[in-house]
Design an enzyme around this catalytic site. Structure first.
Site, PDB file in Angstrom:
ATOM      1  N   CYS A  15       0.861  -1.202   0.000  1.00  0.00           N
ATOM      2  CA  CYS A  15       0.000   0.000   0.000  1.00  0.00           C
ATOM      3  C   CYS A  15       0.885   1.237   0.000  1.00  0.00           C
ATOM      4  CB  CYS A  15      -0.876   0.038   1.260  1.00  0.00           C
ATOM      5  SG  CYS A  15      -2.092  -1.279   1.409  1.00  0.00           S
ATOM      6  N   ASP A 420      37.023  14.365  19.022  1.00  0.00           N
ATOM      7  CA  ASP A 420      37.549  15.714  19.190  1.00  0.00           C
ATOM      8  C   ASP A 420      37.792  15.865  20.695  1.00  0.00           C
ATOM      9  OD1 ASP A 420      38.003  18.557  18.711  1.00  0.00           O
ATOM     10  OD2 ASP A 420      36.063  18.835  19.696  1.00  0.00           O
ATOM     11  N   ASP A 610      31.842  18.393  18.673  1.00  0.00           N
ATOM     12  CA  ASP A 610      30.835  19.256  19.289  1.00  0.00           C
ATOM     13  C   ASP A 610      29.912  19.900  18.262  1.00  0.00           C
ATOM     14  OD1 ASP A 610      32.380  21.191  18.155  1.00  0.00           O
ATOM     15  OD2 ASP A 610      33.179  21.984  20.026  1.00  0.00           O
TER      16      ASP A 610
END
Length: 717
Positions: A15, A420, A610
């Site tokens: 569908c 980082d 970040d």
């Protein structure tokens, strides 16, 4: 422009494929995704070429119903959850349950009469009437949809069910006229069992799709608005605007994102971050809508309007993830799209082969119907979206926001995790780590330093002042503050000149060298030209960072720290955290190249940053995870965003995605194996149509139930 709307009447993944195909074929539509598990469509279109109501018309012309949203005044409630919406309409458990109960209730007497050996007056006629009511009334949705699709040259699961039940019903009425075997109870029971399966499926899908609805319900409904004359009036949250001031009493929810302008309190932010420990908030701090003030009254100035809060953005991220198709799901959709026509051909071939083998019409008819009934692509269509639905919902409750289904697959073969440093492994701001006083009076030294630094905006100065405040020390008056270029600052305190910074000191050199080798920044304090002591400042590791590294290494992953910091500082932090591989003194624009080098060496890289200067690296990585807070969660570059918490959530995120992908594979395996085994068994006459209908219903439910296991499985330790 992009729009999203709920759709009623989808009963299988084919569908969804059909609707998506129709929408994509509409002039002006750039892209369209239809999600069977969420019963929703997400369409990107050009408003100058096509209007939204025309898109609704395309869906309705295809035989489905678009549910018009009721007016929502509260911004944080906008865009009702599609999973929940699905339950509130055509496939709602109550409605589906009633249909199934009536269908099975009327099928039972027909079955008993068919099984009774003793003659019962008018038994065949009673069976016929009861079964006709079940098939044509309670099962009418199958036939209506099948006819609508037939007009468009399409087919879906409803087509198979309609063909199977109508064939059994009409064949039995014909047999009644010639005193042949009857299959009235088969037609009725198939209808009843499929309706029962849809009831269970609707209930299960509702549980799977509850994540967004729970988030939406977290928001406050009313707020204590502070009027211009200082009086307080209760008003609906949707009426608040940026700049309005509200009073948040102990135990109440913060209505919208804002800034504290008066008071202090402990705030429970677990709904945003998944962290159970409360967070202290004071004047100047940001607070977020739906978080709870525990023990203090706050006056908050609204900074974000309804619909633009951290909670609203979380909802949007989770919803987007649930609507986006993973590559593996697209494969399942393609299969579902051609599956139904193939099954119809197989059913016809089955009937012909049995007839050619000398079977009677009756004996050839039964396996042909069984093939139609057993071949349900519902399980196939539910396999991936339900797992993603549950996985992303569970992640959201833990502060792990998975932005798309593709992230699940990207997490599979990760070999290397690159962090980082600043703001990811560390707090991202300098804090005082050591205070060494020549005379042992550390508090007096800290107070003197803070009294001078209170007039400086330098981050190191702020670290000293914050530490003094934390220890309850008051600032002494200072005069003649001045900054000495390249050396530090000085001021007069209590009649003596206090100098702080890179002043030529007369002592402490051994201690200074030791601290510098630990990657700390050292400032010296002199009083009247005499060395008084030193304060060491560093960007301290985040709580849980070391534990996260240990867990990743234990999982057999390589862990690398990538930073622009000085090598000495980076190595000191790395050593403390247990990281052996360090790439230091790297400019932000060069981080991308470092990741490319690792990827060229055959590594599958997860990068954690970040989300600000790390955006290119987050995009380049095989999997990018952005560390965020409630105020900046909508970081576009990462595939996932971690709200609150620290690096330990990276491990939890990896485990969650792996668990989810494992469930997807299990679901697809069972969906495929079910059809691979079931269709031949039905074709060879080894599977009764009634058993086939029960098995077909159970297959869809089992896939959803397997996905729901993700709600209970544990990540972390």
């Amino acid at each position: 422009m992009k729009t999203r709307f709920p759709i009623e009447g989808m009963h299988c993944s084919s569908c969804a494929v059909n609707i998506a195909k129709d929408l994509k074929g509409t002039p002006g539509v750039k892209d369209a995704m239809v999600n069977y598990a969420l019963s929703s469509a997400s369409v990107e279109f050009d408003e100058s070429k096509v209007k939204e109501h025309e898109l609704h018309g395309v869906v309705e012309k295809a035989g489905y119903k678009v549910v018009k949203p009721s007016p929502m005044h509260e911004g944080h409630h906008e865009g009702m959850d599609m999973g929940e919406n699905h339950l509130k309409h055509g496939s709602a458990p109550k409605v589906a349950g009633r249909k199934a109960a009536w269908a099975l209730g009327l099928s039972a007497p027909a079955l008993l009469l068919a099984m009774t050996m003793a003659p019962v007056p008018y038994s065949p006629l009673i069976q016929g009437v009861l079964s006709t009511i079940v098939v044509l009334y309670f099962g009418r949705e199958f036939h209506i949809m099948a006819l609508k699709l037939l007009k468009r040259g399409r087919a879906n699961m409803d087509t198979l069910i309609s063909m199977g039940t109508m064939a059994a019903l009409l064949f039995s009425w014909w047999q009644l006229t010639v005193n042949g075997p009857l299959y009235f109870e088969t037609a009725a029971l198939i209808t009843g069992l499929i309706l029962l399966g849809r009831y269970f499926e609707a209930t299960s899908k509702g549980k799977a799709g509850a994540a967004i609805q729970k988030l939406l319900e977290l928001g406050a409904k009313t707020a204590h608005h502070i009027q211009a004359d200082g009086s307080v009036m209760e008003m609906d949250v949707s009426m608040l605007r940026v700049g309005d001031k509200v009073l948040v009493k102990p135990g109440e929810k913060v209505p919208l994102d804002g800034k504290v302008i008066e008071g202090s309190s402990e705030i429970n932010e677990s709904m945003l971050t998944g962290e159970s420990l409360p967070v202290s908030k004071k004047v100047g701090d940001l607070v977020f809508g739906a978080t709870i003030s525990i023990n203090g009254a706050l006056t908050v100035e609204i900074t974000k309007e309804p619909g633009n809060t951290a909670l609203a953005r979380i909802v949007e991220l989770v919803r987007s993830a649930q609507e986006t198709k993973a590559p593996i799901e697209k494969l399942a959709d393609q299969i579902s799209g051609v599956f139904v026509p193939i099954v119809m051909v197989v059913s016809a071939v089955t009937f012909v082969v049995w007839m050619l083998a000398g079977a009677s019409v009756t004996d050839a008819f039964v396996p042909a119907v069984a093939v139609l009934v057993i071949a349900c692509p519902c399980a196939l269509g539910l396999a991936t979206p339900t797992a993603i639905l549950v996985g992303t919902g569970r992640g959201a409750s833990q502060g792990i926001l998975i932005k798309n289904g593709e992230a699940m697959e990207r997490a599979r073969g990760i070999t290397t995790v690159v962090f980082d440093k600043t703001g990811t492994l560390t707090e991202g701001k300098p804090t005082v780590t050591d205070i060494v006083a020549a005379d042992g009076q550390t508090k007096e030294l800290l107070q003197l330093a803070a009294s001078v630094e209170a007039k400086s905006e330098h981050p190191l100065a702020q670290a000293i002042v914050e530490r003094a405040k934390a220890e309850g020390l008051s600032m002494m008056p200072s005069e003649g503050f001045r900054s000495l270029a390249g050396k530090g600052v000085q001021a007069m305190v209590n009649g003596s000149i206090i100098a702080i910074g890179k002043i030529e000191e007369t002592g402490g050199s051994a201690e200074i060298e030791k601290l510098r080798h630990e990657g700390k920044t050292v400032v010296t304090i002199s009083l009247g030209g005499q060395y008084k002591g030193l304060i060491a400042i560093a960007d301290a590791p985040k709580k849980g960072a070391k534990e996260a590294v240990v867990r990743l290494l234990k999982d057999g992953l390589d862990v690398i720290m990538l930073t622009g910091d000085h090598t000495l500082t980076a190595q000191a932090i790395a050593k403390e955290l247990g990281i052996e591989q360090v790439i230091a003194e790297v400019m932000p624009e060069d981080k991308l190249d470092e990741l490319k080098k690792l990827q060229k060496a055959g590594k599958k890289v997860l990068f954690v940053g970040d989300g600000i200067n790390d955006a290119p690296a987050l995009t380049q990585a095989d999997l990018g995870i952005a560390m965020g807070t409630g105020s900046d969660i909508a970081i576009e570059s990462g595939h996932m965003v971690l709200v609150g918490g620290g690096p330990e959530k990276v491990v939890d995120a990896l485990q969650l995605t792996r668990q989810t992908y494992r469930v997807i594979k299990q679901n697809l395996f069972w969906a495929f194996i079910y059809n691979i085994i079931g269709i031949p068994l039905a074709a060879f006459g080894l599977l009764n149509p009634i058993i086939a209908s029960g098995a077909m219903a159970f297959s869809s439910v089992s896939v959803v139930l397997n996905s729901l296991r993700l709600r209970r499985s544990r990540s972390g330790h």
